[in-house]
Design a protein around this motif. Structure first.
Motif, PDB file in Angstrom:
ATOM      1  N   ARG A  42       1.543   7.704   2.913  1.00  0.00           N
ATOM      2  CA  ARG A  42       0.542   6.642   2.307  1.00  0.00           C
ATOM      3  C   ARG A  42      -0.822   7.563   2.251  1.00  0.00           C
ATOM      4  O   ARG A  42      -1.200   7.137   1.290  1.00  0.00           O
ATOM      5  CB  ARG A  42       0.553   5.622   3.181  1.00  0.00           C
ATOM      6  N   PHE A 302      -1.306   2.346  -9.342  1.00  0.00           N
ATOM      7  CA  PHE A 302      -1.852   1.390  -8.430  1.00  0.00           C
ATOM      8  C   PHE A 302      -2.607   0.175  -9.381  1.00  0.00           C
ATOM      9  O   PHE A 302      -3.295   0.666 -10.647  1.00  0.00           O
ATOM     10  CB  PHE A 302      -3.076   2.089  -7.625  1.00  0.00           C
ATOM     11  N   HIS A 337      -5.575  -1.072   0.014  1.00  0.00           N
ATOM     12  CA  HIS A 337      -4.065  -1.336  -0.412  1.00  0.00           C
ATOM     13  C   HIS A 337      -3.387  -0.430   0.563  1.00  0.00           C
ATOM     14  O   HIS A 337      -2.371  -1.031   1.122  1.00  0.00           O
ATOM     15  CB  HIS A 337      -4.013  -1.189  -1.658  1.00  0.00           C
ATOM     16  N   PHE A 338      -3.833   0.743   0.494  1.00  0.00           N
ATOM     17  CA  PHE A 338      -2.705   1.758   1.034  1.00  0.00           C
ATOM     18  C   PHE A 338      -2.980   1.672   2.509  1.00  0.00           C
ATOM     19  O   PHE A 338      -1.922   2.083   3.256  1.00  0.00           O
ATOM     20  CB  PHE A 338      -3.085   3.322   0.541  1.00  0.00           C
ATOM     21  N   SER A 344       3.082   0.426   0.328  1.00  0.00           N
ATOM     22  CA  SER A 344       2.448   1.283  -0.719  1.00  0.00           C
ATOM     23  C   SER A 344       3.053   2.602  -0.842  1.00  0.00           C
ATOM     24  O   SER A 344       2.511   3.205  -1.612  1.00  0.00           O
ATOM     25  CB  SER A 344       0.882   0.914  -0.325  1.00  0.00           C
ATOM     26  N   CYS A 347       4.347   3.257  -3.949  1.00  0.00           N
ATOM     27  CA  CYS A 347       3.247   3.043  -5.315  1.00  0.00           C
ATOM     28  C   CYS A 347       2.916   4.572  -5.642  1.00  0.00           C
ATOM     29  O   CYS A 347       1.859   4.985  -5.277  1.00  0.00           O
ATOM     30  CB  CYS A 347       2.071   2.143  -4.779  1.00  0.00           C
ATOM     31  N   CYS A 582       2.374  -2.612  -5.878  1.00  0.00           N
ATOM     32  CA  CYS A 582       1.389  -2.124  -6.518  1.00  0.00           C
ATOM     33  C   CYS A 582      -0.164  -2.686  -6.735  1.00  0.00           C
ATOM     34  O   CYS A 582      -1.080  -2.098  -6.970  1.00  0.00           O
ATOM     35  CB  CYS A 582       1.941  -1.614  -8.017  1.00  0.00           C
TER      36      CYS A 582
END
Length: 709
Positions: A42, A302, A337-338, A344, A347, A582
């Motif tokens: 990630r 993303f 987010h990550f 993720s 993603c 995502c």
């Protein structure tokens, strides 16, 4: 060893033999969040996407600024060439300095990138003698030293008298500046003599290169409005006396209006400048291009949901107009987010995602099964398929649905652009003039169920033949680059409809434009909402009693095709399976990070210092900093605070915090040390704006805030 003073950082402690570990970005991914087993992947994916955003935006900004930068380069070349060909006196008076007034707009944070690109291009293509100045560096006339340092590449000494006495008379200032500019003239003359002479044994350069043997000396004022008026005027007056010996050029960076030059400089000074105006693109145009190239694309995995997008756009429109800060907001959402979403790791690009799917752990698969979008998907399946998805890990990996989201994005953006090309030219812009407005509607709502969409479709049913042809041609141009099979089929159908419209019988009776195309007449004159609704109602009543012409039939066929594409591909992303992989959805986190609240943060730190003063072992001393003790005690007071009572209360709390015996005679007594610490804490609170001195009572201070955190 520890202290209870707020100034404990000033004490000397022996260094520990243990080396303190500094946590980096990768360490934050490893600890403090769920899914640490795939944190390395990630982190790498986040870093790659971060670099991609940075590279793409920088190249996009350079592309947007290319036109104005090329114009500035042509301006500097033209002025330099005119001077070297002996036509300088005929083109402008000897005392005039060529000046480019570059109007960049109020998005000040974005100006640094523009000036950096301009300086690099000038040094590469026009002249090596470029110096950039900011107002904070030039508070007085001695700021010329920085110009000389950057142009000559050396350190220029300044007289002690000049440093100690910045306020000088006009004659003394001009005298010292004459000497400094004389040094620059001698240095420039020696440089140009070396370049024109060249090395022995080499042939003379071509006439084109000879033009650059006396390159101009360019001085860039990045933020003209912030410069001191008097300093700027004196600097221009002095430079005008050396224009015959030194080919000076100025570039003024203006954020507000070109009239700033007239407001800052009197006519006697501005007449010494030969000013040419250059206007850059507006910041809203920059933002529209960035969103179009960076956000509205299926190549970037993303995504941001509607609320996060709305927060970033609102900050842009109502705060700073900075595209650079908008990109920082996108990068912040990417990092959050990550860091917070273990899934993720999927993603990414299709090949990488396929490999990561096969490496998912049992815990990651359970996370997939707990996602709301996946649960909605399983509820639609039959009983056996539902059991397989919820119990069989291998079956779940094989039937992984993430690629359906990729197909959704591949079809979503072309249809979005197609719908925008049709509706952006309508009166009143039912779905918004900017494509980002339509995108936000599609993210948050089912667009075909909104009143705006219904109004837009009614207006489209009134288009005349020429307007309809132009609209369909724009849609075809939008769909042509797309490689999706569905979009290619839609393109073929649109081209067939376009052919039908063009092949309509030329001898057919003309269509009554007053009925079938009131859009054109409405767009040519101002109209209110009542008039527009009245026209639509009259059109509907006429259609009920009138037989459709061949053109109206084809027009309805085209709009039914568009409506079908919208209903098939513009559903909200929350309706898609595994959209959580995502899409970043925490708008509150983005707003908290970007909309700083210093007062709230200071009050939180003073009320709960233990959240900030954590040590290596996770503990903190029982003795709070002095300013925190004084702050909590002042919360218990009214509008006026008695300093002596405050001091006694502080001494009691400080003695208890230090662990003194409550039964001792010295407990709570005010000594010199406690008195000094209290005075320092009160001074810091006054500096932060919590209290102020008052003339009502000499031994009291007035409280300026109310309440805690």
């Amino acid at each position: 060893m520890s202290t209870s003073s707020v100034s404990k950082g000033c004490f000397v402690f022996k260094p520990s033999t243990k080396k303190k570990k500094h946590l980096g970005l990768e360490d934050h991914f490893t600890g403090g969040c769920e899914g640490a087993q795939n944190s390395g992947k990630r982190y790498k994916l986040c870093q790659d996407l971060w670099d991609q955003i940075k590279t793409d935006t920088e190249s996009l900004q350079d592309e947007l600024n290319r036109s104005i930068l090329d114009s500035l380069l042509d301006f500097t070349r033209k002025c330099s060439s005119t001077r070297q060909h002996g036509d300088w006196a005929s083109q402008m008076r000897a005392s005039e300095i060529p000046t480019a007034a570059l109007v960049l707009g109020v998005n000040v944070p974005d100006h640094d990138m523009t000036f950096q690109s301009l300086s690099e291009l000038l040094q590469q293509l026009v002249t090596p003698h470029v110096a950039s100045l900011q107002a904070k560096e030039c508070g007085g006339m001695k700021g010329l030293r920085r110009v000389l340092e950057r142009l000559m590449g050396t350190t220029v000494t300044v007289d002690d008298d000049e440093e100690e006495e910045p306020e000088q008379t006009s004659t003394e200032t001009h005298k010292s500046m004459h000497c400094s500019l004389g040094i620059l003239c001698d240095w420039y003359k020696s440089k140009t003599r070396k370049s024109s002479t060249g090395t022995p044994g080499k042939k003379r350069s071509s006439p084109v290169k000879d033009e650059l043997q006396q390159p101009p000396v360019v001085v860039i004022f990045k933020d003209l409005e912030a410069f001191n008026h008097r300093v700027l005027q004196d600097f221009i007056l002095i430079c005008s006396r050396y224009i015959e010996r030194l080919p000076l050029m100025f570039i003024f960076g203006i954020a507000t209006s070109p009239s700033t030059i007239q407001n800052m400089l009197p006519h006697s000074v501005s007449s010494l400048l030969c000013i040419e105006l250059f206007q850059s693109l507006s910041c809203t145009q920059h933002l529209a291009t960035v969103i179009d190239k960076l956000v509205l694309t299926s190549h970037f995995p993303f995504k941001l949901n509607g609320k996060v997008m709305q927060v970033l756009i609102s900050i842009f429109l109502y705060h700073d107009f900075s595209v650079r800060n908008f990109i920082k907001g996108v990068q912040l959402a990417l990092l959050e987010h990550f860091h917070s979403q273990p899934l993720s790791v999927l993603c990414c690009k299709k090949k990488e995602a396929l490999a990561n799917v096969m490496e998912l752990s049992q815990r990651d698969l359970e996370r997939i099964r707990q996602l709301p979008s996946f649960r909605r998907y399983t509820e639609k399946q039959d009983a056996q398929e539902k059991v397989n998805l919820m119990t069989d890990d291998t079956h779940l990996k094989v039937e992984f649905l993430f690629y359906d989201l990729r197909k959704y994005h591949k079809n979503y953006y072309p249809v979005l652009r197609c719908l925008h090309t049709l509706t952006s030219s309508l009166p009143r812009y039912p779905l918004g003039k900017q494509i980002r407005e339509l995108h936000l509607i599609c993210l948050e709502k089912t667009v075909w169920e909104t009143e705006e969409y219904q109004s837009a479709m009614k207006l489209l049913r009134m288009l005349a033949k020429d307007e309809l042809i132009a609209s369909i041609q724009r849609c075809c141009g939008t769909l042509k680059p797309v490689k999706s099979k569905k979009m290619m089929n839609a393109l073929i159908q649109m081209e067939e409809i376009l052919t039908k419209i063009k092949q309509l019988d030329e001898n057919a009776p003309p269509v009554d434009n007053s009925i079938t195309s009131p859009v054109k007449s409405l767009s040519q004159k101002k109209t209110d909402l009542f008039q527009l609704q009245k026209t639509l109602l009259e059109m509907n009543e006429t259609r009920r009693t009138k037989k459709l012409s061949p053109f109206e039939t084809v027009r309805n066929e085209a709009l039914e095709l568009i409506d079908g594409l919208v209903k098939s591909h513009l559903s909200p992303p929350e309706a898609q399976t595994l959209y959580e992989v995502c899409y970043y959805t925490s708008s509150a986190t983005v707003r908290r990070h970007l909309n700083a609240t210093p007062r709230t943060s200071i009050q939180a730190a003073l009320s709960n210092p233990y959240h900030y003063l954590q040590t290596e072992d996770g503990s903190v001393s029982n003795a709070a900093p002095d300013i925190c003790i004084a702050y909590k005690l002042h919360l218990e007071c009214g509008r006026l605070i008695n300093l002596y009572d405050w001091l006694e209360a502080y001494a009691t709390v400080a003695s208890a915090a230090e662990g003194n015996d409550p039964d001792s005679d010295t407990f709570g007594k005010v000594d010199e040390v406690k008195h000094a610490r209290f005075i320092q804490a009160v001074s810091e609170l006054e500096f932060l704006g919590f209290i102020k001195s008052t003339k009502q009572k000499t031994d009291h201070v007035a409280r300026l805030t109310w309440g805690g955190c």
